[in-house]
Design an enzyme around this catalytic site. Structure first.
Site, PDB file in Angstrom:
ATOM      1  N   ASP A  40       0.979  -1.213   0.000  1.00 42.60           N
ATOM      2  CA  ASP A  40      -0.030   0.040  -0.014  1.00 42.60           C
ATOM      3  C   ASP A  40       0.887   1.219   0.018  1.00 42.60           C
ATOM      4  OD1 ASP A  40      -2.135   1.713   0.193  1.00 42.60           O
ATOM      5  OD2 ASP A  40      -2.670   0.936   2.034  1.00 42.60           O
ATOM      6  N   ASP A  83      -3.146   2.493  -6.098  1.00 37.87           N
ATOM      7  CA  ASP A  83      -1.860   2.590  -4.923  1.00 37.87           C
ATOM      8  C   ASP A  83      -1.907   1.400  -4.164  1.00 37.87           C
ATOM      9  OD1 ASP A  83      -4.304   2.795  -3.704  1.00 37.87           O
ATOM     10  OD2 ASP A  83      -3.685   4.771  -2.488  1.00 37.87           O
ATOM     11  N   GLU A  84      -2.488   0.230  -4.764  1.00 36.85           N
ATOM     12  CA  GLU A  84      -2.794  -0.895  -3.373  1.00 36.85           C
ATOM     13  C   GLU A  84      -2.813  -2.089  -4.432  1.00 36.85           C
ATOM     14  OE1 GLU A  84      -5.912  -2.845  -0.541  1.00 36.85           O
ATOM     15  OE2 GLU A  84      -6.228  -1.008  -1.408  1.00 36.85           O
TER      16      GLU A  84
END
Length: 352
Positions: free
Chosen positions: A8, A102-103
């Site tokens: 993350d 973003d993960e």
């Protein structure tokens, strides 16, 4: 037994802004619409100390911190940095499941990595992109994600089979994947606030209360999660929504649509998908939910298209009442590359 990593990027949009302007490092920074009717998209960790969080109206954020630095969204720049991070991740394994811009989950089972991989990966991403990531490693997706969230930012955590279930007992029930707002409320009403409380409930009780999700909750807090890391999985839909203080200020409601259009577009592009159907969801102050959907001839993924079509549906469906929730979802999804190929093929045939 698998080896799953969850990665993350810490406060992603705000971190990119700090990376590009070191004068704002150490100061409270948010990304979002600058007007009072704007919404916070991302808050850095300094801003979070003031109680500021994503989806918060900007006027509230300003009231909490009078020296708040507000940066406008720069979608193309965030996509560029996201691609850089994923390029680094692909040097570890091809089995990557993108959850968002973003993960992601990585399956490194059978690749001979030991637990030090999380430190190597974190250092590698920082050295090559300038961004910090929090990394969790465990033997399933639920625990890997939990681990990455354990000591953010720049956190590293490994959860072993021998740690379960005791390591989970102090956690709040909202940390358990599968417990949404309604489920959380039901559990708190009967005095269940921590995982340790939840652990005392029988399988039958949870299955009766929450049906299939009750079974999943029962298993997950015992370390069982059989979901696989699935690269390039085509989801049925992709969207976002937000609950806020009831309002009928049309400008404020449209602002939410603007922010959501950006967010959904970014996620579609990162996942390389587009969709033919757009759904608008509204909930009024009396908790009555209204949804309106439209299906289009051409699949959509660009921010402008999503916003314009959301606005059209909103203008047709909104009756001036106070709303406490609004959201948009794109469904009927297809691979973005297939969509583009079919579009160009159709244009070529039209010319001929």
């Amino acid at each position: 037994m698998g080896i799953i990593i969850h990665v993350d990027i810490d406060a992603f949009y705000a971190s990119v802004e700090e990376l590009d302007d070191n004068r704002i490092i150490g100061k409270p920074v948010v990304v979002g619409g600058k007007s009072n009717h704007g919404v916070v998209t991302t808050a850095n960790y300094v801003a979070r100390k003031y109680g500021i969080h994503s989806a918060m109206p900007m006027y509230m954020a300003k009231n909490l911190c009078d020296h708040l630095i507000i940066k406008p969204m720069r979608r193309d720049r965030y996509l560029e940095k996201s691609r850089e991070v994923f390029e680094v991740l692909r040097t570890y394994t091809d089995k990557i499941e993108k959850v968002s811009i973003d993960e992601s989950y990585l399956d490194v089972t059978g690749l001979g990595y030991d637990e030090n991989i999380v430190y190597e990966l974190q250092k590698d991403v920082f050295n090559k992109t300038g961004l910090s990531v929090s990394v969790g490693l465990s033997y399933n997706k639920f625990l890997a994600k939990l681990a990455s969230d354990w000591n953010k930012p720049s956190g590293v955590m490994v959860i072993r089979e021998s740690d379960i279930p005791e390591i989970l007992f102090p956690l709040d029930i909202r940390k358990v994947h599968g417990i949404g707002r309604k489920s959380e409320e039901k559990l708190r009403n009967i005095g269940i606030n921590k995982v340790e409380d939840l652990y005392e409930l029988s399988y039958e009780f949870l299955a009766n209360m929450f049906k299939k999700s009750g079974e999943e909750i029962y298993n997950r807090i015992r370390g069982v999660d059989n979901r696989e890391v699935t690269p390039n999985t085509m989801r049925k839909s992709l969207g976002t929504e937000s609950t806020f203080e009831a309002t009928k200020n049309k400008e404020e409601l449209i602002n939410y649509l603007k922010e959501f259009s950006k967010e959904v577009s970014e996620d579609l592009i990162v996942k390389e998908i587009s969709g033919y159907t757009l759904t608008l969801k509204m909930k009024n102050e009396k908790f009555k939910v209204k949804t309106r959907s439209k299906t289009y001839d051409n699949a959509i993924y660009e921010e402008g298209d999503i916003l314009n079509k959301s606005m059209e549906i909103f203008d047709e469906a909104y009756e001036g009442e106070k709303l406490r929730l609004i959201g948009i979802t794109v469904s009927n999804l297809v691979d973005l590359n297939i969509r583009q190929l079919s579009f160009f093929s159709r244009r070529k045939n039209e010319k001929n």
